[in-house]
Structure formats: C-alpha cells, structure tokens
Design a protein around this motif. Sequence first.
Motif, PDB file in Angstrom:
ATOM      1  N   THR A 198       0.843  -1.189   0.000  1.00 44.49           N
ATOM      2  CA  THR A 198       0.000   0.000   0.000  1.00 44.49           C
ATOM      3  C   THR A 198       0.880   1.241   0.000  1.00 44.49           C
ATOM      4  O   THR A 198       1.747   1.387   0.865  1.00 44.49           O
ATOM      5  N   PRO A 200       2.171   5.101   0.556  1.00 42.07           N
ATOM      6  CA  PRO A 200       1.890   6.025   1.665  1.00 42.07           C
ATOM      7  C   PRO A 200       0.727   6.949   1.312  1.00 42.07           C
ATOM      8  O   PRO A 200       0.648   7.473   0.202  1.00 42.07           O
ATOM      9  N   THR A 204      -1.841  11.324   5.196  1.00 42.77           N
ATOM     10  CA  THR A 204      -0.879  11.252   6.300  1.00 42.77           C
ATOM     11  C   THR A 204       0.169  12.339   6.175  1.00 42.77           C
ATOM     12  O   THR A 204       0.573  12.962   7.171  1.00 42.77           O
ATOM     13  N   LYS A 205       0.588  12.588   4.938  1.00 43.68           N
ATOM     14  CA  LYS A 205       1.567  13.650   4.703  1.00 43.68           C
ATOM     15  C   LYS A 205       0.982  15.013   5.065  1.00 43.68           C
ATOM     16  O   LYS A 205       1.662  15.862   5.659  1.00 43.68           O
ATOM     17  N   GLU A 208       0.933  15.263   8.919  1.00 44.24           N
ATOM     18  CA  GLU A 208       2.254  15.531   9.494  1.00 44.24           C
ATOM     19  C   GLU A 208       2.628  17.004   9.347  1.00 44.24           C
ATOM     20  O   GLU A 208       3.151  17.625  10.284  1.00 44.24           O
ATOM     21  N   GLN A 251      -0.461   9.278  -6.551  1.00 45.70           N
ATOM     22  CA  GLN A 251      -0.925   9.664  -5.222  1.00 45.70           C
ATOM     23  C   GLN A 251      -1.603  11.030  -5.205  1.00 45.70           C
ATOM     24  O   GLN A 251      -2.065  11.483  -4.163  1.00 45.70           O
ATOM     25  N   ARG A 314      -5.419  11.398  10.097  1.00 43.94           N
ATOM     26  CA  ARG A 314      -4.707  10.175  10.495  1.00 43.94           C
ATOM     27  C   ARG A 314      -5.666   9.055  10.856  1.00 43.94           C
ATOM     28  O   ARG A 314      -5.250   7.912  11.018  1.00 43.94           O
TER      29      ARG A 314
END
Length: 751
Positions: A198, A200, A204-205, A208, A251, A314
């Motif tokens: 999977t 990233p 999530t980026k 962060e 992505q 998240r």
Amino acid sequence: MTSHRPGTEPDSAPGARSSPQAAPSAAAPEVTHGIRAWLRRRDPGLAAIRKAIRVTVAACVGFFACRYGLGDTVTATYAAFGAIAMGGLSDVFGAPAIRTRVYLAALPVAAALVALGTALAGHTWSAVLGMLVVGFLVAFAGVGGPRLIGLANGMQLFYILPCFPPYAPETLPDRLAGLVVGFGLLILADRVLLPAPTPPAFCTKIAETAELVAGYLERVRANPDSEQLELRAATEDAIEALRLTSVPVPQRPTGPGRRDRGLTHAAGAVRIIGARAAVLDALLHRRGAPPAQLTAELLAAVRTSVLESASALRGSGPAPVAGPLLIAIETYLERRADWIAERGDSTDLPRGLRAGVAALAIAESTRGLVAAVRAAVGAGQDRTGEAPSTAWYTSASTARLWWTRLLAHLTPRSVYLQNAVRLAIGLAVARAAVDVFNLSHGLWVLLATLTLMRTSLIASGAALLPAFTGTLVGAALAAGLLTLIGGNAVLYAVLLPVVMVLTYAAGSVLGAFYGQVGFSVVIAMLFAQLAPATWELAGYRLLDVVAGGLIGTAIGAAVWPRGGTGEIRRIAEAALRAGADDVVSTVDALGGVDRRPAGKPRTDHLAALFENTYSQYRSEPGGPKGGDVDWLSVLSVVHRIAGDAKVLTSRHPETDPLPWPEVADRIDDAARDVATGYLEVAEAIAARRASNCGSAVLVGRLRTHPLNARFAAEPYAALRALDAWGWLLALASDLDRVERALAVPPARVPG
C-alpha cells in the motif's frame, strides 16, 4: 553448510592450505549482492518484478486453461489480453481493497467496449468512427483523476482487440467469458501473489505537515531564537513538499469527487496557514504587534482546529467542526473593531492592524481546512457552522462535481482535451490504414500507436528509436525462435511464462528498447499457439509497429505538437490577464463600488488548467530547463489571486461605499496600478521577454497605509479598507516575485 565471518576464510580441514580456485566462490556472494543492490536501485521494492510475475501468472493460467483445457482459442485470447491490458498496460494503485474495487468497476466497462468493438467490426468506417469516439472518451475521462488516467491505455485495448475482421458477433459470449477469466485471475493474483504494498497515503503527509504548522503557530508569539528559526525553516520545507507537483502522480488527489477535492483543498490550506504564520511572525517581531491577548486567543483556536484536522486525517480522531473557530473569529472581529475605536490616531494603529490582517487570514484559511478535512474523511454536514465559499464542493452532488470538471476542460486550452483529441485521431487513422493498406495483425498497428504516441512531438520522436530498434531485434529473435521450434506448442507453452516475466520486468527496469524486444517475442509465442505460424509473423510484427509508430508521430506533429511545453505560456498569460480583472472587480466589491455579487473569480478556472498544464510540461522532454521561466512561481501567484478573491468577497458579502472618498480613491488607484502590472507581466510572457512594470516601486508605495484617525469612527469599514489594502500590498509583492521568475538568462530563449 559451514559459516564464517566476513573477512575470514571458511573453515578447512586441519593442515589444508587455501587454493587460488577458492577465490571465485568467495566472490560470488559479493557479485550476487551487487546485482541485488543494482536491481533495487532501478526497481525500488522490486515493484516492477512483482507486477511482472502477477500479470504473467494471470495471463498464462487463463490462456493455457482456455486454449488447452477448453480448446477455445477465442476465450484464450481474451483471457490473456484481459490480464495484459489491466495488469500490463494499466496502472492500478492504492490499498489492496481499493485495487480490487477498481478492477471490478472496470470489468463492465471493458465488457461494453468489447461488445461495441465486436458490433462495429463489420465495416471499416463504422470501426474507424467507433475508434475515434471511444479513443476520445476513454482518454478524456482522465480528467477524473489519476485512477482513470492509469486505466486509459488498458481500456482502449478492449475496443481495439475486437474491432478487426473477421466480423464474428456470434463469438461475443466467448470473448466476454475470456474477459471475465482474465480479470478474475488478475484480481486473485493481485491479492495473493506478491501483492503490491500500500503506497503512503497523501492524507498522512498532510497531517504531518499540519502538526508541524500547529507547533509553529504555538511558538509564533515567542521572541525569535535559533530554535524558532529552525522551526520556521522546517515548516517552510514541509509546506513546500505538499505541492501536488512534488507528489507522485498516482498519489495526487486530483479527481472531481469530494474526497479528492477535500484533500487538495486541505493541502493548499495547510500551505497557506504555514506561509501566513511566517508573515505574522515577522510582523509581530519586526513591525510592532496588535494586542497580544486578541491574537493569542485567535491563534489558540486556530491551533486547536489544525490539530483536530490532523488527527482526523490520520484516522485517530473525529472530524473537526468549525463552530468554536467561527466563534473565535467573530469575537476577534468585534474586539478588534473596539480596539480601533479606542486607539483612534495612535501611531501603532496601522502596524497593529496589518498584523491583525495576517492573523485573521490564518483563521479564514483554517475554516477552509476544517471543511476540506470533513470532505476528505467523508463526514456529513457540519451543523456547527457554515463552510466557506472556497469549500463549495462539500454540498454539491457527485453529478455536479463531475459536470463541473468536464465542463472546465471542454476548451482547446486544456491539455486533457488536447491529448484526447490527438490520441483519438491517431488511433482512428491507424485503424483506417489497417484496412486501406491490408496490413496483417492490425492489432499491433493500433497497439504501437497507443503506446508510442506521447503528449508532444519531441516526446514521441524520443520514443520511436528505442521502440523501432527494439522491435527489429525482437523480430529477429522471434523469427529464429519460430523457425527453430516450428509447431511445437509444448515448447512455446513452457517458454512463454519465462519470457513474459523477463519482458515486463525489463521494460520497467531497463527501458523501452528491452521491453519491445521481449514483447515482440511474447506476441509471436502467443499467436504461434493460436494458429500455425512461420518466421514471416516476425516480419509482420516489425512492419506493423513501424506503421503504428509513424502514424502516431505524424498525427502528433499535426495536432498540438508541442503539448504542455507549448501550452504553458498561453495559459499563464491568460491566467494573469484574468487575475488583473479579478483584482479590480474584487477591490470594487470591497469598496462598495460594485454592489453586484462578485461570483467565482475568472482566475479560479484558469488556475486549474494552469496546474494541469504545468504537470504535463514537467513530464515532457524539453520541458523544465535551467534557464526557463520559473512557472511554478507564476502558478503559485495565480492560485493565491483566485483563493484570496474568494475569501475576501465571502468575508465582506454586502458592502456600502467607504465613508472616506479620498481613501476609496487611493485604494481604487492602487488596485488599477496592480492590475496594470499584472497585464504588463502577461504581455511580457506572450512576447517571451523580461518584464519591468516597476513592481518594487509599487510595493514601496503601498507600504504607506492610508489609515488615519477618522477610521476609529467606522471600525468595520476600516477593516474592509484594511483588507483591500493589505491584499493589494501582497499582490504587489507577488508581482515582484513573478517579474523575477521571468528574468531568464539572456543566452537562452525560453521554450
């Protein structure tokens, strides 16, 4: 087996001496390790090899079961090409469950294309017209985002394969059965056989970076020290990495749906919050500050919302709500108006209000972040507060979102439309040429056109040489193989899986030349098992690839031959001209000159086209070069014009004329000066020259604020005037940035 430590000799019999012959065996592990290291550098995670194995197993199992188990060549052909089209020509990515859903959703579309190709194969011109329409629609569907772009080539093959003679509609059930077999085996292989990891998650980026920005906001009131300077630098690096152009294409959340729009909006909002936090930091510590308590309370609410948004992205917390932030903004506005009235003609009023504009801008961007995150995580309507106008998509239907996206790209300025028209014409011409010139194995002609045509003539030309030479070498190998093996189907069946794995892996790891060499051999081995074949089959393969490649290149030379590299200058000019109009219309609305609803900025639509063009430009040979214009800086400015115009008009929806005519005139004159500067830059871009519109002088003039003591009597009108003036100052600074982006070295003429 004995073991030994690195750098020592293996154990040997007592008294025995090592011999020179032992050296090669000791070096073998080093050679093997070196090969593995090289392979992992060329193919990180061995992704290409894993994919090659999955496609090969699915295609070969389906082909062998149908060809030799059922004795049905039609079903076998479609089982093999079903797996090859979806596994080899397509790029399906995401988590395993998502990939399975994509395959299942694509199956009925593929079946419809096979049925359409079967129905239209009876006459040349029906097949050609069908190819034209299907080619365009499938390619243009790429406006729906990376997932549809990744499927495009494979889906084209499902019409191409059945649209050739013989006209045999009675075989449609067998064709569809083979398609189901191929898809089913590919789905099974994708889930259980060396499954792709999977990737990233982009969310999530974003999370962060949002957490880093929240930490910076917490410290923005502290005195600058080395730690804070380091934190500011880290924040700037993180928000720069959130640009979609720095994210791998698969992505990028660029689809028209709410989730993708929400992720794109959230990334942009986090970037803007971080950038404006740096501006506020500078204002607080270098130019004086507004009341610390007002700013501190607003920033505390902002920080809480940013952290809640990060937690939701998240998956570790609920969706954020806008209510508390909206209350904080309203409280801030009321108390800031009171503060203006209290300060009157205080000398720190202008400086303090400029810092207040930055703080309020951060809060407004955070409103957008909250709405965007709710859309990204699939939360329902936020009952605690209304979403800002920048998040209009959160309440729009899926049909409207798709229609808006399609309509936005129905223009000759869209690279998606250009690419779709170019490919559709190329495939249609290739399909007509097959019948006109009676070319054998027409599938290969169209497949060559499909895989070798690029978004620009330069890119297509660069792809031809390795494709032609690779096909020539592959044809020679295939001819030798067919001559040597003859009609021995067992040998073909044994060799096919090995050659197919090597072919797909070599194409990804070593390049197009090696892929064409292997694919020519694979095609020959497949067709040799469907019908008797001689060495002449390899000659047909070479002729068809050359024909298809030349047709694609000729069409590429005639239809938008420069691709994104040629379009980017035109779209940048158009976007900056629209930006000049938006500057004047927005400031007129803020000043009460034009009471009509401001509506959607013209720049908003062009900014999206500009971003797509820039992404394609970056991928083309001859695109980004050291001496060319810094188009990313220009694109960033265009995005800010569109975004800020929407925020300002939503913040002040109904306005009366400013109560100070001389101040209104100054703001109006400044707006027209800024607009004139953007028009000059647009003309410089069109003329391929540097710009000199005096942006530095304009910035200096706008630093002198028109505030005076009379503003205290009308605090809300003062806020409106301040917002307009502060925006014009920011636009002038951006104008100076764009002028620097155009300052190319004189030795190089931009492309």
